[in-house]
Structures are given as structure tokens and as C-alpha cells.
Motif scaffolding. Sequence first.
Motif, PDB file in Angstrom:
ATOM      1  N   PRO A  12       0.839  -1.194   0.000  1.00  0.00           N
ATOM      2  CA  PRO A  12       0.000   0.000   0.000  1.00  0.00           C
ATOM      3  C   PRO A  12       0.874   1.245   0.000  1.00  0.00           C
ATOM      4  O   PRO A  12       1.916   1.269   0.668  1.00  0.00           O
ATOM      5  CB  PRO A  12      -0.794  -0.092   1.303  1.00  0.00           C
ATOM      6  N   GLU A  16       3.797   8.380  -1.188  1.00  0.00           N
ATOM      7  CA  GLU A  16       5.128   7.804  -0.958  1.00  0.00           C
ATOM      8  C   GLU A  16       6.106   8.170  -2.069  1.00  0.00           C
ATOM      9  O   GLU A  16       7.006   7.394  -2.388  1.00  0.00           O
ATOM     10  CB  GLU A  16       5.036   6.281  -0.812  1.00  0.00           C
ATOM     11  N   ASP A  51      -3.178   4.427  -2.654  1.00  0.00           N
ATOM     12  CA  ASP A  51      -4.378   4.687  -1.861  1.00  0.00           C
ATOM     13  C   ASP A  51      -4.816   6.161  -1.985  1.00  0.00           C
ATOM     14  O   ASP A  51      -4.877   6.892  -1.008  1.00  0.00           O
ATOM     15  CB  ASP A  51      -4.078   4.326  -0.394  1.00  0.00           C
ATOM     16  N   ASP A 105       7.495   1.939   3.089  1.00  0.00           N
ATOM     17  CA  ASP A 105       8.528   2.842   3.609  1.00  0.00           C
ATOM     18  C   ASP A 105       9.795   2.149   4.103  1.00  0.00           C
ATOM     19  O   ASP A 105      10.648   2.786   4.726  1.00  0.00           O
ATOM     20  CB  ASP A 105       7.941   3.716   4.720  1.00  0.00           C
ATOM     21  N   GLN A 107      10.240   0.235   6.497  1.00  0.00           N
ATOM     22  CA  GLN A 107      10.369   0.032   7.949  1.00  0.00           C
ATOM     23  C   GLN A 107      10.403  -1.458   8.261  1.00  0.00           C
ATOM     24  O   GLN A 107      11.032  -1.884   9.221  1.00  0.00           O
ATOM     25  CB  GLN A 107       9.203   0.694   8.676  1.00  0.00           C
ATOM     26  N   ARG A 208      11.407   5.000   9.473  1.00  0.00           N
ATOM     27  CA  ARG A 208      11.001   5.437   8.145  1.00  0.00           C
ATOM     28  C   ARG A 208      12.126   6.290   7.561  1.00  0.00           C
ATOM     29  O   ARG A 208      12.617   7.203   8.209  1.00  0.00           O
ATOM     30  CB  ARG A 208       9.708   6.245   8.284  1.00  0.00           C
ATOM     31  N   SER A 213       4.986   9.696   8.756  1.00  0.00           N
ATOM     32  CA  SER A 213       3.985   8.674   9.041  1.00  0.00           C
ATOM     33  C   SER A 213       2.634   9.124   8.506  1.00  0.00           C
ATOM     34  O   SER A 213       2.250  10.277   8.652  1.00  0.00           O
ATOM     35  CB  SER A 213       3.886   8.439  10.540  1.00  0.00           C
ATOM     36  N   LYS A 214       1.942   8.204   7.851  1.00  0.00           N
ATOM     37  CA  LYS A 214       0.616   8.503   7.311  1.00  0.00           C
ATOM     38  C   LYS A 214      -0.456   8.141   8.332  1.00  0.00           C
ATOM     39  O   LYS A 214      -1.627   8.058   8.026  1.00  0.00           O
ATOM     40  CB  LYS A 214       0.383   7.717   6.024  1.00  0.00           C
ATOM     41  N   LYS A 219      -6.366   8.831  12.907  1.00  0.00           N
ATOM     42  CA  LYS A 219      -6.468   7.593  12.145  1.00  0.00           C
ATOM     43  C   LYS A 219      -6.163   6.392  13.020  1.00  0.00           C
ATOM     44  O   LYS A 219      -6.770   5.332  12.884  1.00  0.00           O
ATOM     45  CB  LYS A 219      -5.466   7.628  10.982  1.00  0.00           C
TER      46      LYS A 219
HETATM   47  N1  UDP Z   1      -0.845   3.930   3.856  1.00  0.00           N
HETATM   48  C1  UDP Z   1      -1.938   3.809   2.995  1.00  0.00           C
HETATM   49  N2  UDP Z   1      -3.056   4.556   3.252  1.00  0.00           N
HETATM   50  C2  UDP Z   1      -3.157   5.411   4.298  1.00  0.00           C
HETATM   51  C3  UDP Z   1      -2.053   5.492   5.201  1.00  0.00           C
HETATM   52  C4  UDP Z   1      -0.918   4.734   4.960  1.00  0.00           C
HETATM   53  O1  UDP Z   1      -1.895   3.054   2.035  1.00  0.00           O
HETATM   54  O2  UDP Z   1      -4.189   6.073   4.437  1.00  0.00           O
HETATM   55  C5  UDP Z   1       0.366   3.107   3.610  1.00  0.00           C
HETATM   56  C6  UDP Z   1       1.692   3.859   3.652  1.00  0.00           C
HETATM   57  O3  UDP Z   1       2.029   4.404   2.393  1.00  0.00           O
HETATM   58  C7  UDP Z   1       2.656   2.778   4.117  1.00  0.00           C
HETATM   59  C8  UDP Z   1       1.789   1.900   5.024  1.00  0.00           C
HETATM   60  O4  UDP Z   1       0.437   2.170   4.649  1.00  0.00           O
HETATM   61  O5  UDP Z   1       3.088   1.967   3.043  1.00  0.00           O
HETATM   62  C9  UDP Z   1       1.998   2.217   6.510  1.00  0.00           C
HETATM   63  O6  UDP Z   1       1.822   3.606   6.732  1.00  0.00           O
HETATM   64  P1  UDP Z   1       2.836   4.444   7.636  1.00  0.00           P
HETATM   65  O7  UDP Z   1       4.233   4.026   7.350  1.00  0.00           O
HETATM   66  O8  UDP Z   1       2.551   5.886   7.423  1.00  0.00           O
HETATM   67  O9  UDP Z   1       2.393   4.007   9.098  1.00  0.00           O
HETATM   68  P2  UDP Z   1       3.339   3.818  10.396  1.00  0.00           P
HETATM   69  O10 UDP Z   1       4.519   3.003   9.981  1.00  0.00           O
HETATM   70  O11 UDP Z   1       3.719   5.195  10.813  1.00  0.00           O
HETATM   71  O12 UDP Z   1       2.446   3.100  11.364  1.00  0.00           O
END
Ligand code: UDP
Length: 243
Positions: A12, A16, A51, A105, A107, A208, A213-214, A219
Amino acid sequence: MPIGKKLVVVIPAYNEEEMLPVTIPAMSEVLDRMVSAGKISSSSKLLFVDDGSTDKTWPLIEQYRQINAFVSGISFSKNYGHQNALLAGLKVSKDADVVITIDADLQDDINAMEEMLDRYLEGYDVVYGVRNSRETDTFFKRNSALFFYKLMDKMGTKTIQNHADFRLMSRRSVDALLEYPERNVFLRGIVPQVGFKSINVYYARNERQSGTSKYPLGKMIKFALDGITSFSTTPLRMIVWLG
Ligand code: UDP
Ligand code: MG
């Protein structure tokens, strides 16, 4: 006939554009290695699910598709959220023998994908990527995550500790998952209920590398509430009791 199982990696991606030029070559290298080792077919794919990004994420995916045979993608008209993007990726991967879901990302440790595939080839249907520390998270993220997992556990939603959405699933376990009638998608709560032989693979979660962070607080809370309300009758019982 190509040799090996067809692997589709579902990724997803929401805004990005900074990560993709790093992520795509890095993940391609891992796939190349597995193709050379005869573990996966050369028809294997990196399936990006855009997305509803508002930056250059989708044009970039299309650009890479021209020059990199692993790259494919689908694009949402608006932002439906990480879980829906994952689910759409699983639905679209009908011809995959095996699917891995992973963030865009970096991670999650992309090198753990090969170990996951090895477990699959040994006969496991579900392989959970489990992080062995949360050191790279902020104090807030670490503690809020712990709080929500504890709360979910108390309310009866069983999840794998320190596992998010980095996992491998065999064809038949994906099919079983897609049968699951659930509208508020919370995959890490659903997958353990689907059954099948499963095992963990441990990895160190990175920070990251670029972008932000998304998952802002709002959310995250909605996500945790979906997790609780879709699996537990406790909130319902609380309402009845209050009434
Ligand atoms: N992502 C997505 N839709 C959203 C938010 C996030 O597809 O509305 C994707 C984002 O691009 C990433 C993954 O979901 O590949 C995890 O998001 P993020 O790294 O921001 O979350 P965190 O690691 O901070 O929990
Ligand atoms: Mg992330």
C-alpha cells in the motif's frame, strides 16, 4: 513454464513519492535473488496499491512499470486507508500462489521476505513478521500501541504481539480470508481467526527513511476502534448494561 511459485508482494502506498525510488529497486533486488535461487517464478510481482495519493506516487508507479517487469499497480480514486488498500491488493492477486504484504517505507525488513518464503516452502500457510523491538518508535507510539493491544486483548480480540501487517499468506489462506464477512477491515485480527499452520519470523523494524507517518493520532484511534468493535461484543454489552 516459469520455475517456482508466483509471489505477489502487496504494497500500500499513500503519498510515498519520496520512498518509491528507494523502495522499488531495493524490493526488486530481493525478488531477483529469489528468482535466481529458483524459489519464485520470474512472473512474480510487486503490486503497489496507490491509496488515493495526491503526490507523484501513481505517475511514479506507472513510470517504473515501463522499465521494471516486477512492477504493477492499482490506484484508488480517493484515500480509503491502509487496511482497505491491503484488502484490495489481496483481492486483485488472484493468480498468486503466495502473497506477502509489506509497507512501502522500508520500515519492515525486506530481507525477511526470503525467510518467510522459506517457511512457506516448508509448508506454512501464514508467516507473521514480528518485530523484535519497538525502539525505533516514538515514546508516544510505543505506549499507545501497547495500550490498544492490551485493551483489545481484554475485550477479546486476539492478535499476534508486535506483528502489524507484514506477513506472508498462501493462496488457500488468502482465499479463506476473502470469505470472511467483515466490513471494518482489521486484518491482523482476522488472519489469526482464519486458521491454517502459521509461524513467526523475527526482524528489526527500521525507522522510516523519508516522508512522514501517514498515521496521525485520529487515524490510529479509528483503527483501534475498528479492531475492537469488529471482534468484540464487549462494547455492545457495555451499551446494553448502561441502558
Ligand atoms: N498507507 C496507505 N493509506 C493510508 C495510510 C498509509 O496506504 O491512508 C500506507 C503507507 O504508504 C505505508 C503503510 O500504509 O506503506 C503504513 O503507513 P505508515 O508508514 O505511514 O504508518 P506507520 O509506519 O507510521 O504506522
Ligand atoms: Mg511506516
